[in-house]
Write a protein that holds these residues in place. Structure first.
Motif, PDB file in Angstrom:
ATOM      1  N   GLN A   1      22.014   5.496   0.043  1.00  0.00           N
ATOM      2  CA  GLN A   1      21.255   6.490   0.795  1.00  0.00           C
ATOM      3  C   GLN A   1      19.827   6.012   1.047  1.00  0.00           C
ATOM      4  N   ARG A   2      19.176   6.681   2.000  1.00  0.00           N
ATOM      5  CA  ARG A   2      17.765   6.406   2.260  1.00  0.00           C
ATOM      6  C   ARG A   2      16.952   6.827   1.034  1.00  0.00           C
ATOM      7  N   ARG A   3      16.036   5.977   0.626  1.00  0.00           N
ATOM      8  CA  ARG A   3      15.201   6.246  -0.543  1.00  0.00           C
ATOM      9  C   ARG A   3      14.058   7.162  -0.156  1.00  0.00           C
ATOM     10  N   ARG A   4      13.792   8.147  -0.981  1.00  0.00           N
ATOM     11  CA  ARG A   4      12.630   9.024  -0.826  1.00  0.00           C
ATOM     12  C   ARG A   4      11.726   8.742  -2.031  1.00  0.00           C
ATOM     13  N   PRO A   5      10.800   7.795  -1.885  1.00  0.00           N
ATOM     14  CA  PRO A   5      10.021   7.334  -3.038  1.00  0.00           C
ATOM     15  C   PRO A   5       9.239   8.470  -3.705  1.00  0.00           C
ATOM     16  N   HIS A   6       9.355   8.505  -5.021  1.00  0.00           N
ATOM     17  CA  HIS A   6       8.639   9.507  -5.808  1.00  0.00           C
ATOM     18  C   HIS A   6       8.479   9.011  -7.239  1.00  0.00           C
ATOM     19  N   VAL A   7       7.514   9.608  -7.929  1.00  0.00           N
ATOM     20  CA  VAL A   7       7.290   9.347  -9.349  1.00  0.00           C
ATOM     21  C   VAL A   7       7.410  10.693 -10.061  1.00  0.00           C
ATOM     22  N   THR A   8       8.390  10.811 -10.922  1.00  0.00           N
ATOM     23  CA  THR A   8       8.650  12.064 -11.629  1.00  0.00           C
ATOM     24  C   THR A   8       7.717  12.187 -12.829  1.00  0.00           C
ATOM     25  N   VAL A   9       7.028  13.332 -12.926  1.00  0.00           N
ATOM     26  CA  VAL A   9       6.138  13.572 -14.067  1.00  0.00           C
ATOM     27  C   VAL A   9       6.667  14.711 -14.954  1.00  0.00           C
TER      28      VAL A   9
ATOM     29  N   LEU B   1       0.849  -1.182   0.000  1.00  0.00           N
ATOM     30  CA  LEU B   1       0.000   0.000   0.000  1.00  0.00           C
ATOM     31  C   LEU B   1       0.889   1.238   0.000  1.00  0.00           C
ATOM     32  N   LEU B   2       0.640   2.142  -0.926  1.00  0.00           N
ATOM     33  CA  LEU B   2       1.419   3.372  -1.070  1.00  0.00           C
ATOM     34  C   LEU B   2       0.502   4.566  -0.861  1.00  0.00           C
ATOM     35  N   GLN B   3       0.934   5.517  -0.076  1.00  0.00           N
ATOM     36  CA  GLN B   3       0.204   6.763   0.121  1.00  0.00           C
ATOM     37  C   GLN B   3       0.844   7.829  -0.764  1.00  0.00           C
ATOM     38  N   VAL B   4       0.093   8.329  -1.734  1.00  0.00           N
ATOM     39  CA  VAL B   4       0.566   9.437  -2.561  1.00  0.00           C
ATOM     40  C   VAL B   4       0.115  10.686  -1.806  1.00  0.00           C
ATOM     41  N   ASN B   5       1.096  11.376  -1.199  1.00  0.00           N
ATOM     42  CA  ASN B   5       0.720  12.377  -0.209  1.00  0.00           C
ATOM     43  C   ASN B   5       1.165  13.798  -0.517  1.00  0.00           C
ATOM     44  N   GLY B   6       1.647  14.054  -1.709  1.00  0.00           N
ATOM     45  CA  GLY B   6       2.029  15.424  -2.026  1.00  0.00           C
ATOM     46  C   GLY B   6       2.896  15.503  -3.258  1.00  0.00           C
ATOM     47  N   LEU B   7       3.300  16.722  -3.539  1.00  0.00           N
ATOM     48  CA  LEU B   7       4.144  16.978  -4.698  1.00  0.00           C
ATOM     49  C   LEU B   7       5.501  17.484  -4.244  1.00  0.00           C
ATOM     50  N   LEU B   8       6.479  17.259  -5.085  1.00  0.00           N
ATOM     51  CA  LEU B   8       7.851  17.632  -4.799  1.00  0.00           C
ATOM     52  C   LEU B   8       8.361  18.517  -5.929  1.00  0.00           C
ATOM     53  N   PHE B   9       8.803  19.728  -5.596  1.00  0.00           N
ATOM     54  CA  PHE B   9       9.443  20.608  -6.570  1.00  0.00           C
ATOM     55  C   PHE B   9      10.919  20.232  -6.595  1.00  0.00           C
ATOM     56  N   MET B  10      11.444  19.882  -7.781  1.00  0.00           N
ATOM     57  CA  MET B  10      12.814  19.387  -7.892  1.00  0.00           C
ATOM     58  C   MET B  10      13.741  20.370  -8.601  1.00  0.00           C
ATOM     59  N   GLY B  11      13.367  21.623  -8.680  1.00  0.00           N
ATOM     60  CA  GLY B  11      14.213  22.604  -9.339  1.00  0.00           C
ATOM     61  C   GLY B  11      13.942  22.680 -10.827  1.00  0.00           C
ATOM     62  N   GLN B  12      14.126  21.560 -11.527  1.00  0.00           N
ATOM     63  CA  GLN B  12      13.860  21.498 -12.961  1.00  0.00           C
ATOM     64  C   GLN B  12      12.773  20.475 -13.285  1.00  0.00           C
TER      65      GLN B  12
ATOM     66  N   ALA C   1       7.620  15.970  -9.060  1.00  0.00           N
ATOM     67  CA  ALA C   1       7.349  14.558  -8.789  1.00  0.00           C
ATOM     68  C   ALA C   1       6.267  14.451  -7.729  1.00  0.00           C
ATOM     69  N   TYR C   2       5.637  13.284  -7.677  1.00  0.00           N
ATOM     70  CA  TYR C   2       4.678  12.960  -6.625  1.00  0.00           C
ATOM     71  C   TYR C   2       5.420  12.184  -5.547  1.00  0.00           C
ATOM     72  N   LYS C   3       5.225  12.568  -4.287  1.00  0.00           N
ATOM     73  CA  LYS C   3       5.844  11.886  -3.145  1.00  0.00           C
ATOM     74  C   LYS C   3       4.958  10.722  -2.716  1.00  0.00           C
ATOM     75  N   LEU C   4       5.590   9.605  -2.442  1.00  0.00           N
ATOM     76  CA  LEU C   4       4.880   8.421  -1.966  1.00  0.00           C
ATOM     77  C   LEU C   4       5.487   7.968  -0.652  1.00  0.00           C
ATOM     78  N   GLU C   5       4.641   7.419   0.211  1.00  0.00           N
ATOM     79  CA  GLU C   5       5.102   6.868   1.486  1.00  0.00           C
ATOM     80  C   GLU C   5       4.538   5.471   1.667  1.00  0.00           C
ATOM     81  N   SER C   6       5.372   4.616   2.246  1.00  0.00           N
ATOM     82  CA  SER C   6       4.941   3.254   2.567  1.00  0.00           C
ATOM     83  C   SER C   6       5.974   2.649   3.506  1.00  0.00           C
ATOM     84  N   ALA C   7       5.550   2.322   4.719  1.00  0.00           N
ATOM     85  CA  ALA C   7       6.462   1.665   5.664  1.00  0.00           C
ATOM     86  C   ALA C   7       6.915   0.318   5.105  1.00  0.00           C
ATOM     87  N   ALA C   8       6.003  -0.411   4.464  1.00  0.00           N
ATOM     88  CA  ALA C   8       6.359  -1.729   3.911  1.00  0.00           C
ATOM     89  C   ALA C   8       7.390  -1.592   2.795  1.00  0.00           C
ATOM     90  N   LEU C   9       7.241  -0.568   1.942  1.00  0.00           N
ATOM     91  CA  LEU C   9       8.227  -0.337   0.881  1.00  0.00           C
ATOM     92  C   LEU C   9       9.567   0.048   1.481  1.00  0.00           C
TER      93      LEU C   9
END
Length: 176
Positions: A118-126, A75-86, A89-97
């Motif tokens: 490094q620690r992963r910060r799950p996201h999907v870049t659009v 189960l993934l929570q899509v919980n916000g957007l991430l501004f990456m400069g250029q 992306a959509y931010k996702l959270e999941s303890a299981a992931l």
């Protein structure tokens, strides 16, 4: 001599999470709309590891097969957007992931690049590789209408990176 099905692989490997069809279609539509077409080689994706050694393909495939046999969908929570400069992306959270990623990270630690350690910060870049003001405008537009939603991780995909489009090598479905 190698058979045509098992050529020696020197290209780095990329591991991504497979999303459920509805989430995949949603992110793909946004990516087609906002990603520069000349750079949009791929469907939307959530990268777990960016650079695994290609010569380890048989061992990695075996380990991922075993993992996925016991792994239920995530189960993934899509919980916000991430501004990456250029880009955006959509931010996702999941303890299981996070737990699954940490376990793989520990198992593969000697093989990993500093980026993959490094620690992963799950996201999907659009959107990516655009002028900052274009990215900022899209981030603002998407944020204004954003409502959190759920998605599912339903498996893993292992790709070869060959300098542009990725080559899909293996798909692993969560079966637990």
């Amino acid at each position: 001599m190698q058979s045509p099905e098992t050529p020696p692989l020197t290209a780095p490997l990329i591991l991504t999470l497979t999303l459920n069809a509805e989430a995949q279609a949603y992110f793909d539509a946004l990516r087609r709309q906002h990603f520069p077409p000349e750079r949009n080689y791929l469907d939307a994706h959530l990268t777990l590891f960016h650079h695994l050694p290609g010569d380890q393909l048989p061992a990695l495939s075996h380990q991922l097969t075993e993992l996925c046999q016991a792994q239920p969908p995530l189960l993934l929570q899509v919980n916000g957007l991430l501004f990456m400069g250029q880009g955006v992306a959509y931010k996702l959270e999941s303890a299981a992931l996070e737990n699954m990623h940490r376990m793989l990270q520990q198992s593969w630690w000697p093989l990993l690049t500093p980026q993959d350690q490094q620690r992963r910060r799950p996201h999907v870049t659009v959107q990516n590789k655009v002028r900052p003001e274009v990215a900022r405008t899209l981030h603002q537009q998407l944020t204004e209408t954003f409502l959190p939603f759920e998605a599912q991780g339903i498996g893993l995909r292992l790709w070869a990176y060959r300098g542009g489009p990725w080559e899909l090598l293996r798909t692993f479905s969560f079966q637990g």
